[in-house]
Design an enzyme around this catalytic site. Structure first.
Site, PDB file in Angstrom:
ATOM      1  N   VAL A 102      -3.673 -55.653  43.036  1.00  0.00           N
ATOM      2  CA  VAL A 102      -3.852 -56.976  42.419  1.00  0.00           C
ATOM      3  C   VAL A 102      -2.624 -57.862  42.664  1.00  0.00           C
ATOM      4  CG1 VAL A 102      -5.357 -56.009  40.620  1.00  0.00           C
ATOM      5  CG2 VAL A 102      -2.905 -56.253  40.145  1.00  0.00           C
ATOM      6  N   HIS A 118     -10.197 -55.179  42.815  1.00  0.00           N
ATOM      7  CA  HIS A 118      -9.796 -55.127  41.401  1.00  0.00           C
ATOM      8  C   HIS A 118      -9.158 -56.423  40.915  1.00  0.00           C
ATOM      9  CE1 HIS A 118      -9.744 -50.424  41.713  1.00  0.00           C
ATOM     10  NE2 HIS A 118     -10.954 -50.918  41.620  1.00  0.00           N
ATOM     11  N   CYS A 147      -7.775 -71.055  26.025  1.00  0.00           N
ATOM     12  CA  CYS A 147      -8.502 -71.895  26.983  1.00  0.00           C
ATOM     13  C   CYS A 147      -8.458 -73.357  26.537  1.00  0.00           C
ATOM     14  CB  CYS A 147      -9.936 -71.402  27.060  1.00  0.00           C
ATOM     15  SG  CYS A 147     -11.014 -72.436  28.016  1.00  0.00           S
ATOM     16  N   GLY A 187      -2.373 -45.140  51.055  1.00  0.00           N
ATOM     17  CA  GLY A 187      -1.639 -45.273  49.797  1.00  0.00           C
ATOM     18  C   GLY A 187      -2.508 -45.350  48.562  1.00  0.00           C
ATOM     19  N   THR A 188      -3.597 -44.592  48.568  1.00  0.00           N
ATOM     20  CA  THR A 188      -4.415 -44.539  47.348  1.00  0.00           C
ATOM     21  C   THR A 188      -4.717 -43.090  46.990  1.00  0.00           C
ATOM     22  OG1 THR A 188      -6.535 -45.116  46.310  1.00  0.00           O
ATOM     23  CG2 THR A 188      -6.537 -44.983  48.710  1.00  0.00           C
ATOM     24  N   ASN A 213      -1.008 -41.050  53.527  1.00  0.00           N
ATOM     25  CA  ASN A 213      -0.508 -40.896  52.163  1.00  0.00           C
ATOM     26  C   ASN A 213       0.725 -40.001  52.186  1.00  0.00           C
ATOM     27  OD1 ASN A 213      -0.331 -40.172  49.232  1.00  0.00           O
ATOM     28  ND2 ASN A 213      -2.326 -41.183  49.140  1.00  0.00           N
TER      29      ASN A 213
HETATM   30  C1  BJW Z   1       2.153 -43.567  49.109  1.00  0.00           C
HETATM   31  C2  BJW Z   1       3.395 -44.147  49.098  1.00  0.00           C
HETATM   32  C3  BJW Z   1       3.886 -44.574  50.326  1.00  0.00           C
HETATM   33  C4  BJW Z   1       2.967 -43.637  47.088  1.00  0.00           C
HETATM   34  N1  BJW Z   1       3.151 -44.413  51.415  1.00  0.00           N
HETATM   35  N2  BJW Z   1       1.440 -43.400  50.204  1.00  0.00           N
HETATM   36  C5  BJW Z   1     -16.308 -40.256  36.430  1.00  0.00           C
HETATM   37  C6  BJW Z   1     -16.649 -40.193  37.771  1.00  0.00           C
HETATM   38  C7  BJW Z   1     -16.678 -41.326  38.539  1.00  0.00           C
HETATM   39  C8  BJW Z   1     -16.377 -42.556  37.991  1.00  0.00           C
HETATM   40  C9  BJW Z   1     -16.041 -42.624  36.662  1.00  0.00           C
HETATM   41  C10 BJW Z   1     -16.024 -41.503  35.892  1.00  0.00           C
HETATM   42  N3  BJW Z   1     -15.645 -41.871  34.629  1.00  0.00           N
HETATM   43  C11 BJW Z   1     -15.428 -43.211  34.615  1.00  0.00           C
HETATM   44  C12 BJW Z   1     -15.680 -43.677  35.846  1.00  0.00           C
HETATM   45  C13 BJW Z   1     -15.562 -45.044  36.285  1.00  0.00           C
HETATM   46  C14 BJW Z   1     -14.132 -45.492  36.485  1.00  0.00           C
HETATM   47  C15 BJW Z   1     -13.363 -44.441  37.274  1.00  0.00           C
HETATM   48  O1  BJW Z   1     -13.387 -44.379  38.489  1.00  0.00           O
HETATM   49  N4  BJW Z   1     -12.615 -43.602  36.584  1.00  0.00           N
HETATM   50  C16 BJW Z   1     -11.910 -42.470  37.213  1.00  0.00           C
HETATM   51  C17 BJW Z   1     -10.419 -42.666  37.064  1.00  0.00           C
HETATM   52  C18 BJW Z   1     -12.410 -41.218  36.587  1.00  0.00           C
HETATM   53  N5  BJW Z   1     -14.235 -46.713  37.248  1.00  0.00           N
HETATM   54  C19 BJW Z   1     -14.400 -47.894  36.646  1.00  0.00           C
HETATM   55  O2  BJW Z   1     -14.438 -48.005  35.447  1.00  0.00           O
HETATM   56  C20 BJW Z   1     -14.594 -49.076  37.563  1.00  0.00           C
HETATM   57  N6  BJW Z   1     -15.772 -49.782  37.226  1.00  0.00           N
HETATM   58  C21 BJW Z   1     -16.981 -49.223  37.314  1.00  0.00           C
HETATM   59  O3  BJW Z   1     -17.161 -48.079  37.658  1.00  0.00           O
HETATM   60  O4  BJW Z   1     -18.004 -50.095  36.992  1.00  0.00           O
HETATM   61  C22 BJW Z   1     -19.325 -49.575  36.906  1.00  0.00           C
HETATM   62  C23 BJW Z   1     -19.620 -49.213  35.492  1.00  0.00           C
HETATM   63  C24 BJW Z   1     -19.370 -50.116  34.478  1.00  0.00           C
HETATM   64  C25 BJW Z   1     -19.669 -49.782  33.173  1.00  0.00           C
HETATM   65  C26 BJW Z   1     -20.189 -48.531  32.884  1.00  0.00           C
HETATM   66  C27 BJW Z   1     -20.418 -47.632  33.919  1.00  0.00           C
HETATM   67  C28 BJW Z   1     -20.135 -47.980  35.229  1.00  0.00           C
HETATM   68  C29 BJW Z   1     -13.447 -50.051  37.407  1.00  0.00           C
HETATM   69  C30 BJW Z   1     -12.166 -49.487  37.879  1.00  0.00           C
HETATM   70  C31 BJW Z   1     -11.035 -50.474  37.627  1.00  0.00           C
HETATM   71  C32 BJW Z   1      -9.674 -49.889  37.973  1.00  0.00           C
HETATM   72  N7  BJW Z   1      -8.670 -50.724  37.437  1.00  0.00           N
HETATM   73  C33 BJW Z   1      -7.274 -50.394  37.712  1.00  0.00           C
HETATM   74  C34 BJW Z   1      -6.384 -51.386  36.904  1.00  0.00           C
HETATM   75  C35 BJW Z   1      -6.382 -52.767  37.601  1.00  0.00           C
HETATM   76  C36 BJW Z   1      -5.582 -53.757  36.834  1.00  0.00           C
HETATM   77  C37 BJW Z   1      -4.119 -53.436  36.795  1.00  0.00           C
HETATM   78  O5  BJW Z   1      -3.439 -53.468  37.835  1.00  0.00           O
HETATM   79  O6  BJW Z   1      -3.626 -53.190  35.700  1.00  0.00           O
HETATM   80  O7  BJW Z   1      -7.015 -50.485  39.115  1.00  0.00           O
HETATM   81  S1  BJW Z   1      -6.844 -48.721  37.326  1.00  0.00           S
HETATM   82  C38 BJW Z   1      -5.725 -48.504  38.665  1.00  0.00           C
HETATM   83  O8  BJW Z   1      -6.226 -47.477  39.560  1.00  0.00           O
HETATM   84  C39 BJW Z   1      -5.780 -49.834  39.454  1.00  0.00           C
HETATM   85  C40 BJW Z   1      -5.796 -49.326  40.875  1.00  0.00           C
HETATM   86  O9  BJW Z   1      -6.312 -50.337  41.739  1.00  0.00           O
HETATM   87  C41 BJW Z   1      -6.636 -48.088  40.796  1.00  0.00           C
HETATM   88  C42 BJW Z   1      -6.437 -47.129  41.939  1.00  0.00           C
HETATM   89  O10 BJW Z   1      -5.140 -46.644  41.975  1.00  0.00           O
HETATM   90  P1  BJW Z   1      -4.400 -46.412  43.371  1.00  0.00           P
HETATM   91  O11 BJW Z   1      -4.221 -47.688  44.064  1.00  0.00           O
HETATM   92  O12 BJW Z   1      -5.084 -45.342  44.114  1.00  0.00           O
HETATM   93  O13 BJW Z   1      -2.946 -45.963  42.868  1.00  0.00           O
HETATM   94  P2  BJW Z   1      -2.419 -44.493  42.416  1.00  0.00           P
HETATM   95  O14 BJW Z   1      -1.174 -44.710  41.663  1.00  0.00           O
HETATM   96  O15 BJW Z   1      -3.479 -43.717  41.779  1.00  0.00           O
HETATM   97  O16 BJW Z   1      -2.103 -43.769  43.803  1.00  0.00           O
HETATM   98  C43 BJW Z   1      -1.048 -44.165  44.662  1.00  0.00           C
HETATM   99  C44 BJW Z   1      -1.078 -43.267  45.879  1.00  0.00           C
HETATM  100  O17 BJW Z   1      -0.140 -43.746  46.811  1.00  0.00           O
HETATM  101  C45 BJW Z   1      -0.725 -41.798  45.594  1.00  0.00           C
HETATM  102  O18 BJW Z   1      -1.697 -40.968  46.219  1.00  0.00           O
HETATM  103  C46 BJW Z   1       0.647 -41.615  46.268  1.00  0.00           C
HETATM  104  O19 BJW Z   1       0.826 -40.322  46.821  1.00  0.00           O
HETATM  105  C47 BJW Z   1       0.583 -42.642  47.347  1.00  0.00           C
HETATM  106  N8  BJW Z   1       1.866 -43.200  47.773  1.00  0.00           N
HETATM  107  N9  BJW Z   1       3.875 -44.129  47.769  1.00  0.00           N
HETATM  108  C48 BJW Z   1       1.930 -43.791  51.300  1.00  0.00           C
HETATM  109  N10 BJW Z   1       5.106 -45.162  50.401  1.00  0.00           N
HETATM  110 ZN    ZN Z   2     -13.010 -71.206  27.528  1.00  0.00          ZN
END
Ligand code: BJW
Ligand code: ZN
Length: 250
Positions: A102, A118, A147, A187-188, A213
């Site tokens: 983001v 996101h 607002c 990087g995810t 990664n």
């Molecule tokens: C390097 C490095 C370097 C470091 N070089 N590498 C069970 C099963 C499946 C799904 C679900 C479930 N239970 C719930 C869900 C749904 C849920 C979900 O997936 N949860 C799981 C965690 C279990 N998903 C949702 O809720 C999504 N919506 C949805 O499903 O809607 C449908 C629905 C709605 C209502 C009811 C039912 C269904 C929405 C997900 C929103 C995620 N939001 C966040 C916060 C954003 C705002 C903020 O910034 O505050 O998004 S959470 C956070 O995680 C953020 C990220 O974009 C996201 C992913 O993280 P990312 O980017 O992978 O970061 P890290 O830290 O996890 O990993 C970093 C990596 O980099 C590591 O691997 C390191 O090794 C590596 N690394 N340095 C290369 N230099």
């Molecule tokens: Zn409003």
């Protein structure tokens, strides 16, 4: 770096590349990741900060957390990963950059076709009338802005847990994953859905899937290759390789 013969052949023939990025790509700029030993979730609880109920229960706390992160993100610069992806976009016919980040760093670096799954921390909107606010003074305050049109609470335009991703953006990302010849996942941790489904879709539809990664992830068993290391070193090398195989082929 010695890439496999197969990967080099895929690069030579690639006409359509789709890249999914995560927090690791911005880590080398100084933006903290979420998971892992130094990730944000070690200190802050996602259930208290990254869902709509948390915002309604304690808007000041959630707003302050985002105001702080927004400040951090504003003060950092794109790193070699971001810049490599700008160059990659110029080297292939079709290029789609899908990001979970983001922080706006891909756009600030100069990437054109960026799909923000996101949201973007730089935007905010009213939870009642959905009007986007550009009142910079109010947004800069630590107090949650109201607002101007209806007085509703203003929230950051990011996707919290349990919220649906922007439909059109996700559809475009899914289509790009279905149509690409090469899918790069950089990087995810690939644990958050539906973003984490994109490399799986790409593989099902015949793309070559390569993960970059620092460590193995949930996805690693399902990729064709995982290249371990820093995205800021590996992505520029991939671009260099892409450039030289394309030059030799032409
Ligand atoms: C390097 C490095 C370097 C470091 N070089 N590498 C069970 C099963 C499946 C799904 C679900 C479930 N239970 C719930 C869900 C749904 C849920 C979900 O997936 N949860 C799981 C965690 C279990 N998903 C949702 O809720 C999504 N919506 C949805 O499903 O809607 C449908 C629905 C709605 C209502 C009811 C039912 C269904 C929405 C997900 C929103 C995620 N939001 C966040 C916060 C954003 C705002 C903020 O910034 O505050 O998004 S959470 C956070 O995680 C953020 C990220 O974009 C996201 C992913 O993280 P990312 O980017 O992978 O970061 P890290 O830290 O996890 O990993 C970093 C990596 O980099 C590591 O691997 C390191 O090794 C590596 N690394 N340095 C290369 N230099
Ligand atoms: Zn409003």
């Amino acid at each position: 770096m010695n890439f496999s013969d197969k990967f080099r052949a895929v690069l030579r023939n690639a006409e359509s590349i789709c890249v999914l990025t995560g927090a690791g790509v911005s880590a080398e700029s100084g933006v903290p990741t979420f998971r892992g030993a130094e990730g944000l979730w070690q200190k802050f609880k996602p259930e208290e900060l990254a869902n709509f109920d948390a915002f309604i229960n304690n808007p000041e706390l959630v707003w302050e957390w985002y105001a702080y992160r927004k400040q951090v993100m504003k003060n950092v610069q794109p790193n070699p990963s971001h810049l490599a992806l700008v160059d990659m976009e110029r080297l292939v016919r079709t290029f789609t950059l899908v990001t979970q980040n983001v922080d706006n760093l891909h756009t600030r670096a100069g990437s054109k076709n960026v799909l923000e799954l996101h949201g973007n921390i730089e935007r905010s909107y009213c939870i009642d009338c959905h009007t986007y606010t550009d009142d910079l003074e109010a947004l800069a305050e630590r107090k949650v802005p109201r607002c101007k049109s209806c007085g509703g609470l203003v929230r950051p335009d990011v996707v919290w847990f349990g919220e649906v991703l922007p439909a059109e953006v996700f559809q475009k990302a899914a289509k790009a994953s279905e149509k690409c010849d090469l899918f790069l996942c950089a990087g995810t941790s690939a644990v958050v859905y539906p973003a984490a489904s994109l490399p799986l879709t790409a593989r099902e539809r015949g793309a070559y899937v390569v993960e970059i990664n620092r460590e193995y992830t949930d996805l690693s068993l399902r990729t064709h290759e995982t290249i371990l290391g820093n995205a800021g070193e590996i992505l520029p090398e991939i671009v260099h390789e892409l450039q030289s195989v394309k030059e030799r082929a032409s």
